[in-house]
Structures are given as C-alpha cells and as structure tokens.
Design a protein around this motif. Sequence first.
Motif, PDB file in Angstrom:
ATOM      1  N   HIS A  28       0.869  -1.179   0.000  1.00  0.00           N
ATOM      2  CA  HIS A  28       0.000   0.000   0.000  1.00  0.00           C
ATOM      3  C   HIS A  28       0.902   1.223   0.000  1.00  0.00           C
ATOM      4  CE1 HIS A  28      -2.689  -3.161   1.493  1.00  0.00           C
ATOM      5  NE2 HIS A  28      -3.654  -2.455   0.939  1.00  0.00           N
TER       6      HIS A  28
ATOM      7  N   THR B 220      -0.097   7.969   3.395  1.00  0.00           N
ATOM      8  CA  THR B 220      -0.155   6.518   3.474  1.00  0.00           C
ATOM      9  C   THR B 220      -1.618   6.094   3.482  1.00  0.00           C
ATOM     10  OG1 THR B 220       1.891   6.451   4.727  1.00  0.00           O
ATOM     11  CG2 THR B 220       0.450   4.529   4.923  1.00  0.00           C
ATOM     12  N   THR B 221      -1.961   5.173   2.597  1.00  0.00           N
ATOM     13  CA  THR B 221      -3.343   4.700   2.554  1.00  0.00           C
ATOM     14  C   THR B 221      -3.366   3.184   2.555  1.00  0.00           C
ATOM     15  OG1 THR B 221      -3.341   4.814   0.137  1.00  0.00           O
ATOM     16  CG2 THR B 221      -4.235   6.711   1.320  1.00  0.00           C
ATOM     17  N   GLY B 222      -4.502   2.638   2.779  1.00  0.00           N
ATOM     18  CA  GLY B 222      -4.623   1.182   2.799  1.00  0.00           C
ATOM     19  C   GLY B 222      -5.937   0.796   3.455  1.00  0.00           C
ATOM     20  N   ALA B 223      -6.061   1.120   4.732  1.00  0.00           N
ATOM     21  CA  ALA B 223      -7.358   0.937   5.373  1.00  0.00           C
ATOM     22  C   ALA B 223      -8.311   1.896   4.683  1.00  0.00           C
ATOM     23  CB  ALA B 223      -7.258   1.225   6.863  1.00  0.00           C
ATOM     24  N   LEU B 224      -9.412   1.382   4.189  1.00  0.00           N
ATOM     25  CA  LEU B 224     -10.238   2.148   3.261  1.00  0.00           C
ATOM     26  C   LEU B 224     -10.873   3.363   3.915  1.00  0.00           C
ATOM     27  CD1 LEU B 224     -11.560  -1.013   1.518  1.00  0.00           C
ATOM     28  CD2 LEU B 224     -10.064   0.704   0.500  1.00  0.00           C
ATOM     29  N   GLY B 225     -10.942   4.435   3.155  1.00  0.00           N
ATOM     30  CA  GLY B 225     -11.572   5.653   3.623  1.00  0.00           C
ATOM     31  C   GLY B 225     -10.612   6.664   4.228  1.00  0.00           C
ATOM     32  N   GLN B 226      -9.446   6.222   4.681  1.00  0.00           N
ATOM     33  CA  GLN B 226      -8.476   7.179   5.237  1.00  0.00           C
ATOM     34  C   GLN B 226      -8.111   8.220   4.171  1.00  0.00           C
ATOM     35  OE1 GLN B 226      -7.466   7.285   8.451  1.00  0.00           O
ATOM     36  NE2 GLN B 226      -8.651   5.453   8.924  1.00  0.00           N
TER      37      GLN B 226
ATOM     38  N   ALA C  47     -15.433   0.369  -2.321  1.00  0.00           N
ATOM     39  CA  ALA C  47     -15.352   0.059  -0.895  1.00  0.00           C
ATOM     40  C   ALA C  47     -15.141   1.311  -0.057  1.00  0.00           C
ATOM     41  CB  ALA C  47     -14.226  -0.944  -0.657  1.00  0.00           C
TER      42      ALA C  47
ATOM     43  N   GLN D 207     -18.180   2.999   1.103  1.00  0.00           N
ATOM     44  CA  GLN D 207     -19.028   2.351   2.112  1.00  0.00           C
ATOM     45  C   GLN D 207     -18.556   2.676   3.527  1.00  0.00           C
ATOM     46  OE1 GLN D 207     -19.504  -1.870   1.183  1.00  0.00           O
ATOM     47  NE2 GLN D 207     -19.748  -1.411  -0.979  1.00  0.00           N
ATOM     48  N   GLU D 208     -17.302   3.057   3.676  1.00  0.00           N
ATOM     49  CA  GLU D 208     -16.724   3.315   4.997  1.00  0.00           C
ATOM     50  C   GLU D 208     -17.302   4.592   5.610  1.00  0.00           C
ATOM     51  OE1 GLU D 208     -14.955   1.498   6.811  1.00  0.00           O
ATOM     52  OE2 GLU D 208     -13.578   0.277   5.619  1.00  0.00           O
ATOM     53  N   GLY D 209     -17.642   4.517   6.869  1.00  0.00           N
ATOM     54  CA  GLY D 209     -18.182   5.674   7.568  1.00  0.00           C
ATOM     55  C   GLY D 209     -17.255   6.872   7.543  1.00  0.00           C
ATOM     56  N   ILE D 210     -15.951   6.624   7.669  1.00  0.00           N
ATOM     57  CA  ILE D 210     -15.016   7.747   7.696  1.00  0.00           C
ATOM     58  C   ILE D 210     -15.104   8.554   6.408  1.00  0.00           C
ATOM     59  CG2 ILE D 210     -13.108   6.248   6.948  1.00  0.00           C
ATOM     60  CD1 ILE D 210     -11.182   8.101   8.369  1.00  0.00           C
TER      61      ILE D 210
ATOM     62  N   LEU E  42     -17.769   8.820   4.497  1.00  0.00           N
ATOM     63  CA  LEU E  42     -19.065   9.495   4.447  1.00  0.00           C
ATOM     64  C   LEU E  42     -19.059  10.735   5.332  1.00  0.00           C
ATOM     65  CD1 LEU E  42     -21.287   6.274   4.492  1.00  0.00           C
ATOM     66  CD2 LEU E  42     -20.518   7.595   2.515  1.00  0.00           C
TER      67      LEU E  42
ATOM     68  N   PRO F 268      -8.267   4.613  14.241  1.00  0.00           N
ATOM     69  CA  PRO F 268      -7.530   4.220  13.029  1.00  0.00           C
ATOM     70  C   PRO F 268      -6.788   5.401  12.394  1.00  0.00           C
ATOM     71  CG  PRO F 268      -9.738   3.265  13.031  1.00  0.00           C
ATOM     72  CD  PRO F 268      -9.694   4.256  14.157  1.00  0.00           C
TER      73      PRO F 268
END
Lengths: 700, 700
Positions: B116, B127-133, B171, B174-177, B179, B468
């Motif tokens: 990532h 740095t990204t990877g966990a979705l939505g960050q 994806a 869909q993550e709350g962060i 939205l 996160p």
Amino acid sequence: MTQTERHKDLENYKILHPYILKVFRVLIADLVQQFNGGHPGGAMGMAAIGVALWKYVLNFSPNNPDYFNRDRFVLSNGHACLFQYAFHHLVGYKHMTMDQLKTYHSTHLESYCPGHPENEHPAIEVTTGALGQGVSNAVGLAIASKNLQATYNKPGYEVVSNHTFCMVGDACLQEGISLEAISLAGHLGLNNLTVIYDNNQVTCDGSVDLTNTENMNDKFKACNWKVIEIENGSEDVMAIVAALQKSKESSDKPTFINVHTSIGIGSNIEGQANAHGASFGEAEVDRLHQVYGFDPKNRIHIPEDVYQFFCDISSRGDILEVEWKSLVKRYGENYPELGADFARRVKGELPEDWASLIPKEFPTSDTASRASSGMIINPISSAINSLIVGTADLSPSVNLAYKDKLDFQNPRIKTTCGINGDYSGRYIHYGVREHAMAAIANGIAAFNRGTFIPCTSTFLMFYLYAAPAVRYGALSKLQVIHVATHDSIGIGEDGPTHQPIALPALYRAMPNLNYIRPCDSQEVAGAWEVAIRSKEMPTIISLSRHKLTQFPQNSKRDLVAKGAYSFHKEEDSMLNIIGVGSEMVFAVESAKLLNDRGIKTSVISFPSQYLFNKQPLEYKRSLLKRGKVPTVVIEAYTANGWERYATAGINMKTFGKSLPGPDTYRYFGFESSTIADKIEQYVAEWQTDDQIRLEFQDLN
Amino acid sequence: MTQTERHKDLENYKILHPYILKVFRVLIADLVQQFNGGHPGGAMGMAAIGVALWKYVLNFSPNNPDYFNRDRFVLSNGHACLFQYAFHHLVGYKHMTMDQLKTYHSTHLESYCPGHPENEHPAIEVTTGALGQGVSNAVGLAIASKNLQATYNKPGYEVVSNHTFCMVGDACLQEGISLEAISLAGHLGLNNLTVIYDNNQVTCDGSVDLTNTENMNDKFKACNWKVIEIENGSEDVMAIVAALQKSKESSDKPTFINVHTSIGIGSNIEGQANAHGASFGEAEVDRLHQVYGFDPKNRIHIPEDVYQFFCDISSRGDILEVEWKSLVKRYGENYPELGADFARRVKGELPEDWASLIPKEFPTSDTASRASSGMIINPISSAINSLIVGTADLSPSVNLAYKDKLDFQNPRIKTTCGINGDYSGRYIHYGVREHAMAAIANGIAAFNRGTFIPCTSTFLMFYLYAAPAVRYGALSKLQVIHVATHDSIGIGEDGPTHQPIALPALYRAMPNLNYIRPCDSQEVAGAWEVAIRSKEMPTIISLSRHKLTQFPQNSKRDLVAKGAYSFHKEEDSMLNIIGVGSEMVFAVESAKLLNDRGIKTSVISFPSQYLFNKQPLEYKRSLLKRGKVPTVVIEAYTANGWERYATAGINMKTFGKSLPGPDTYRYFGFESSTIADKIEQYVAEWQTDDQIRLEFQDLN
C-alpha cells in the motif's frame, strides 16, 4: 384495542396533548435542575414524539419489559436519556418509580437512571451514549426480527411481528457508523425499522449549519429509505402518530421520519446550543413553571390526570402478551417442529449437541488458523440456526461461508453476481462497514439473549475501525464472536497499514472481552468452544492468514479455557518460553535449539490473558514459576501487558513492513536461531545480574 | 503549455490512447504475476483515469516530488497502488526506476513499492490502505490549500493554487469515515477537491449490489457536491480529462466524478471479484498479451513510444516550478511581510519565540487540566498561523477556541447561530465526525511538513472512534496534536459509556505516538511544549474535565519531557507511588498518610510512558529503584502496561459507573485513606513474602 379505536382515542385526547407536553417538559427541567446537571433540551424538544410513541404506537408491556414480541425502542441520542426514563415512569414500568426517576445525576448507587441508557436495566434494549451506536444497534434489532419472521412465521401465525424504532439527533446523523448502518438498512429494505430524527438543528457548538448543510431527506432517499417530514414536531402528536403508523406499514423500505423540533422548548434559551447539556438555573425553571401555569414550588411533580392519560398502557401490554402466548401455543400445536425450535430460540438456548459438530481431528499438515476456524464453525453455522454470521466484504478471506449458506438479503434484489438470498438467510454481507458491522451484531445479540449468536469477520487490523462497537458489546455483556483473520506481521506484503502491532494491547486491556490467539487447529477449536459458551461477553478469535505448523502432541483444545497451559514440559527447566498464536512455531523451535544447547526450556501456550487471569493463583504460579526461572514471551505485537506474565520478550517496537510474510518475520528478528541466541544470552545475564532479573527485558 | 495547447495535444494523441492503455494493463498483470501476488484488477480498470490525470491534468514536477504548489493526488483505494507506482515510473519520477517497479511484492528491503502507498516514499502524499483514510486525508489537503490561498494569495499573485484529486473505489464509499469527510467537504464548499470514483461495482465478496444499492450520485448531490458521470471510463481518456478540468474550475463545490470502469479489464475474469486481489496465472497473462498484440515472452516491458508519450512531463514540471518560484519572488517584493511569513510556512517553521507565549505561572487554585490547556494553547493559536485547531462539536468543553478566533468556514454560508467565517479561518467545526477529523488533520499535516500543526479535540473516549486515523498519523510520522479532554472516571455522571478504561493501553502501546497525561497546569504546559516540538509524530494530550489540585512546589514543566520524574522525594524511602494525571492527588495524599504512618514514601509523576522509555537506563533505574523498593501506580485505567514500571497498582478492572465524579472515584476505591491502607498492607507483605515481590499486585 384496534388501530381504529386507538385513532378515535387520539381524537378525544387531542386537547390533552398540549397539557401533557408541558408537564413533561417542566418535569425534565426540574429533574436536571435538581442536581444541577444533565441534558434537558433534547428530551423537552422530543416530548411530542414520546407521547406519540409510548401512548399510541409502541407495542410493549410495562409489566414484562422482556415480552418477546415487543417493539424495540432505541435512543441513539443517549444523552437525552431522561426522555426515556420519564416516559418509562409515566407508562408504568414498575422499576421506574418516582424515587428512581429522581436518582438521575444523584449519588444513588442503585440507580436505574445513569447518564446514558444502560441495557443492564429493565426496558433498555441497548446501551447508548457514544453517538451512532444506537442507530446501528437498531438495524441489528430489525435484522434479528426480520430473520425470525422469515424463519418461523406462517400464514395466520405471525409469532414475530415487532417493529424497531430508533430516535436519533442531529449529531448521530453526522457519525460515520450511522451512515454505514443507514446505507445497509436501505439496501436490505428493512421495512420493520423506523428512524425518528429529532431535527432541532442544534449541537454543542451551535447551529448544525456550522458543519452540516446537506439535504438529509435526499440523502436518505438516495439510500433507499422512505422519508416523511413533520414540520411541527414539538407539538403535533397526531401527525407523528400517523407517520409512525405509516412507517409500520411500509412494504419494502425502512422509514426516516424527519421531525422538526425545538431544543429546550419553552425555556429562555430555546433553540440554542446551551439548552443541550446543562440545567437552566433556578430562576428560569421557576419562570418556565409560571409560563406553563404550574406552581414553581411544585418541582418534579406529575399531576394525577397525566398518570391517568397513560394508565391504560399496562393492561394493553398484558393483553398483548397474553394474545401472543396464545398465538405461540396454537402455532406449536400446528407446527410442532418449528414450534419447538422457536421455543428454544425464545429461551435463548443452543441444541445440546452443538459441540459434537466440531471435528475431533484436524489435518496435521500446515494449516492457516483461519482455515481451521472454517472447519470448526462452518458445520455449526450450517446446522444451528442461532448462528448468524457475516463479513465486512471479506468472504474469500475469513472462511465463514458455510456449505449451502443462504444470504440474509433483500429478496427484491437480484444481484449482478447472481448470489441472492432472502430474510431467512443467515449470512450477512455487511459491506466494507466494519464499525456498523460490530454494532449491528450487538443489536442482533441484544434482540433477546441467546436467540442469536452473531459472528462478524474482517482482518484483525480493521477491528480498530470497529473498536467502539466491540467495546459496547463488552460493556453491554453481549455475546458476539468477532473472527479476526490476518493477525500478526505474518500477513506480509500488505505492509504496515495492515499489520496489527498495538491493537491486541487494547483488547487485552478491555474489561469483559476475551481476545484469544490460538496457535493451531486444536486451539482454534478450543477458542470457538470458549466463545460459544461465553454467553455474556464478546470474544475475538485472532487467526492467521498464513499456514501454521500443527502441534497435535502439544496443543490441548480443552486447556484453551485456562488461558495458558504447559505446551512442552522439561523437567527442572531453567526457562519458560511463552508461545502465542502464529508465533508458537518460534517458541517451539527456539526451545528445541536451547534444549539442544543444554538450557532446559519449557514452552507455555498462552492463547488468552483474559482466561488466564481468571485461574486460581496456584495454577498461575505453578505454570509461570515467577522468580524461579525467566520467562520469555515471543509475539509479534508490542510487549505492553506481557510484563505481568513474562520477564522478557521478543516483540515488536515499531510498525511493520511490506515484505513476503516469512521475510517480514525475519526482518523483525523472528527467526528461531536468532531468537535462541538472544534468549541464551538473556538466561546467562538473568543468572548473574540481579537487576536484569527485576526488569522486563526487551530482547528484540 | 497552455490549456488550449494541451487540448490540441489531446486531439493528436487520441489514437494513441487505446495503445497506451493496453500497455499499461498488461504491465500491471505482468507485475502481479511476477511474484504471484498483489492487486491487478483495479489498477487495470483505472488505466484511462491515470492517463488523464498524469498526462493531462495534474500539475506536478517529477524532478521535485516536493514542489510546493503541486496538485496533490491521493489513492484512497491504496491496494491498487500499482496504478500509482506504474504511472510514477512512466512520467519520469527519478526514484521509480523499472528495477524499483519490479520490487512490488518482492523481498527487496529498500522498495518504493510496498503493498500500500507509504508517505515516506517520494511522491506519495499520504499513506493509505485501510479504506476511507485517503478520502479524509484529501479533504485535509484541500483544506490546507484553501487556507493558504485565503491567507496569502493576492490579485495576480496566486502563490498557492493547487488542486487535490482523490481516487476512491466502491469500498471506500461504504466506509463511515469517508461518508463523514464527504459530508464536511460538501458543507465547506471545497471547490479545490475532486473525488474520482473508480466505479467498477465489484468488491471482494462479489458485485457491489450484494450490499449497496444506493444512488451514489444523488447521495453526493444531497451532500452539496457537483456530480459528473463518465460512462466509458475504462477507455475514454478525453471525457475524463474534460471532467477533471471542469472540476478544477468549479466555483463553489467539490466535484465527484463517477467513472464507470471494468475491473481486470481485458482478462478472462474481467468484471469479477477474483480480478481484485490475486495474479491471473501464467496462461491468462500470456493470453492477455496475445489478445492485445504483445509478445507473451516480453513480460514487464514498456515500449519506447509509450515513454515518448509521457516524455514532456518532466520539463513541464520544471517550468511549473520555475514559474512558481518567480511568482513567489515577485510576491515577496510586493508584499514583503506576507512574503516572509509565507516563506516561513513553506519551510515549515514556527516563529522562534512561540514558547514565550506560554504563561510562566498559573493559578494555584484547583484548575481542570482542560482549562490549563486553554490558557497555554490559545495565545499560541491566536498569534501563530501555523496552528489550525478544531473540534468534533465540543467547543464549549475542550477550550481550544482562542480569542478572536475566526472559523474556517464556507464563506457562502451564513449560519443560524450567527458564527460565520471564511477560508482564512483556523478554527474548524469538524462536526460529530471524530474519525474523519483525525484523518483530515493528518491530511492538513501532510500538505507540507510543518506548514500546519493541526490540533483536533474531543473527549478521550471518542478518540476510540478516531483511533484508526490517529494510528495512521503515527505510522506516517505526521505532527498532529490531539486534545483529549474528559479523561478518567472523574468525568462522573456520563457514566461507563464515556469513561475510558482500556483506551490508554492502546495509545501507550502504539509505536511513534506520545500519550501524555499531565497532572496540573505546569505539566500541561510541558505537554504542549513536547507536542509542539514533536515534528514527526502525533501527540495525545489527555486532560481532565474536573478541577485538579495544583502542585506548584512539585510539578516540573521541563521534566515532562523525561516522561517521569521525582515529584516528592523522601530520603531512604521504602516505597514509590506513581501518580498520573488527574489521579495525582491520590498519590500525593496517600503518600502523605503513609509518611505520617512512618512508611517513607516518595512520589513519582509519570505523564508519559513513551517519553520515559526514551531515557537512559541509568535515569530509569535511579527513579524507579526496582527491586529495592515497591512501586505502586495509581491510575483509574486498567493496569495493562504499568507492570513494566510498577510492582503493584491501584487501577480499574471493570468499566466505570455513572455517579458524580468524586463518587465514581470513591466507588472504585480511589480515596486516599483507603489507598493508603491497601498500600500499607502491601508494603508489609512485600517485605516478607518473596512471591509477592515477584508478581505485579492488583491492590484494587
């Protein structure tokens, strides 16, 4: 009472409503003033919603808060809890006496009125407070009901027919967790769910338009919700009743009722942020009494005619329950097999033989513990309908999809990929919504204890996204099993973003939560058994993506329940090595090397600190031999917390690295020969240096 | 090159595009096949988006990835990182050689191509990877730019004019962060932000309609975004270019470009979930080469004409930077004061005298540490424009609103509560969006190191919602200061939902994060100094809501930097008590009681484990005297991790309780006389029982 009669009733009482509302608002102001603290504004603004709900719409039984087929009510804006407590008093819940109501913000130790609703108290479905948890719980409660309906109801025998209502404030609708849950509920077409929006356009900072100017109705419509708007929501009880009834009759969508209200209505700070979370002051409370025509000296007072207004509800609830029991009895007679199964679910029991579904033996070839987990839970999920499993979009990775699984799915949706389902399905595609997933699972578990055992799944790292909801499960004593795969740095290439380093420290520190890291298939079986038997807490089962050496001679399924046990015993050993989860192989291999070098080394398997902490002191001491021998823990997480059990550690101190799994381990010093060298040196120092003995040593 | 020329260029190259796209897709398939792992499908599907971005739209300089006024690009769907790596190679970034590109998923230790994107590498903004960050980071990058523009730009001197582009997948949305961040960005009217949606309708589980069937365009419109849809997004480079250009010209809204693409395009599993995260296999890669007219033997090959296609970009970038430097020079001549300030910000420096703004003395009357914090940071925030502070809707609670603060606000919004602002403001109402807040702050910090020091704020408990993103700040070495008020059970009535018990264990275990709990105003000042000096890490300053005893004789501002220090020293003491944060008063009082009883007791203040761990061994040993005297820690959190420093503890083992603050403390045994009794007994046992000495004792 039929619906028509109830509506007639509504006409008669129309003139009473303004009076009831005033009494209620003043009551709230008084209760907050009493100890000079709490949240008055929201509860006052929602008064009309409360009358509509408890007097006219909710099916429930004050004499039995646990009546199975009751409508579920969730207060997602939990800080407004006085709203719920006061209505619970008015409608006649036995536990909520006037004396109890007065304990809000008091020093009373046995209060039913904590600062936020807590599910350990009667008639509180779920614990709320951190915003957005409640909305997601409500989605879970609605899913639970939908699934039971689809599983058990027969024409003329609607043994499950309850509706879920959820109150939210402006703030709830800003939280990501809510937006995830709203998106999923719309997709699933949960027509048994109503979200009631206390739209007062005020939060702590001021007016909502400081930070949010979106079109909320359009947003809900885009998410496949029905939307009803109520303009005069502070007063118009009948309009709210009509909307709530309409929402109960929705055929294919959840309903969002956007109720415009006024925070702190009637007070001199009505509509302002400071009406939110503090008492109004004696003078203003006096003034409010006077304006409303009440005696300022008569604080916290409910006139008899107000009790009269609500007095029919207890008997209505009794009748509801009698009728339901009778229906269930006839259902059992007509559908004996289903009836027996339904009775078991209502009692919250599993079939007695569930554990026999777990394989006795496992392949001795290297097996990823996520694969072991699949072998164990899939037959149970397949055979026992209490299990409702799901994943945050990681079906191919987490091995929860059991044979012939049917999706819990909106039956009106025909998916592009051709995988369809209906509401009787027990496999939930939560989407990439980890936080909502865990909170929805809490809601499913809270529907009725034991009726469901929800299992969630994603990578361990992403349980940090879900952490607040996992915590609410622990706090609320809800049985939810979280299947956390891809633990440790062994996942490799995905890199530091995906490699959990510090997260286990959180879950090991969290009260009433069992974080288990099994080392091979037998221990995974032990972990699942513990998790399924743990009726009053969530469990996280932490699993590897990569294949693990199996230790059929050493690992003991039954001893997982002790949290730690002797894995390899050398007589008169000079050293313990603690192996955990996927790092067990380094413990066993380095112990072997050390034994070969003449350092007698025993190995302890330590899957769960939580379970070990519960063991008798004698057991703990006999295992760890603290003071007699050094004990080195090997785990690819930060050492924090292991200092209680070990005297030294081979652990992580930094974030991970993107490399193939074995290389990642090697890069961070997880290689048996290197480890053995370090431990050998440590043992030598331990024997000669008193200070070394006394301080936890980071050997990595 | 002017925009018109560029568009003409586009016409000329129109026929080239299909060829370029094919080369790119095959390159991705080859790279993933090489080591049989990685994510090919998304990167292939996004090829046309990449050409549009890097060839035609993005302003950047391959010869200087840090060119200040560059457009920022964020890959929120970080698993598709090959997309970015490959384009970085094609456009001529020096570090991204072909050899480097080939290190993806290899054992190479110095790879620029981790699984990532990682911001420690050139040309990776975040740095990204966990979705939505990434989406939230992008909002932060856009806020940073907007704020600089409003602060420094003058007519004819647009010294900051960059745009932020963010790629997202199904994806991410869909993550709350995400939205949360989308909602805020629309509210703020960030017209310098474009989100590009790789809409391939596939995630790991299958088609997106398994879990999401909402109308995404309508949702964005409801959130005040412009929406542009591109039907043939896998191929139509020119349509994408036009949309991207249009988004750059948006006057008042961020833009959402909904680009329909096909995952794994060209492969035999195009459009399917299994195109997402695994190699296609040798045979299929061969087939793809053949279908596209390339030699299957020629793997990982970029024809010279493709390099030619991108060859103008480096010089274009050089020109951009030269022009910008010239502009900045002229700006400095015309606006010497602003120019000097801008130069300081570009260098990422604070004015040298910042620390002098902190008061030397504080009131000696009881002061909540959140109030102390306000006294310290408010003058700095007011005077120094590098500080950009904000809150998740807790302005009245967190004391960050400095005198004459101006909100960072959409100037077109006139709020109901009358608090307005513009883009030059430095006070952000993040809304009740804790997770997005922390990630947006990461984005602001990442704009250019030191240009901003973002401070976030909410209750400590809600930093679990934000965890996160806090972690990504630590992982990415970003300076963000998190102001966490309402720590400990001392917050009282809000109850267990709001009382953090286990959370500090997470933050103390997290690498590169400093969790500081100061005990009084002087220590709060020390904590802020440390936080502001910590340029390469986030800091959490943990503060009380309730008033704390001040210890002007004992507490040492400067020694906070050591993490722990002697707070009260008794010669030849038999016992250490560690006091932390708001529980210091129990340490001091119980020490006094014990000293009165003849047990000579010293007190250690221990605001930061992170900082203490960095001290020399000698300092640590001289302070703790491990083995010589017992050391008892008093803190109303779980003990986990304290075992390294203390031999026993007065800590929490359960969740908290809703009572007034002092009663909550008392309920859980935090009362100095009770504590003194327990410790007295422990000291006696410690002196006689060897085993007690060896094991951490929970005294509570």
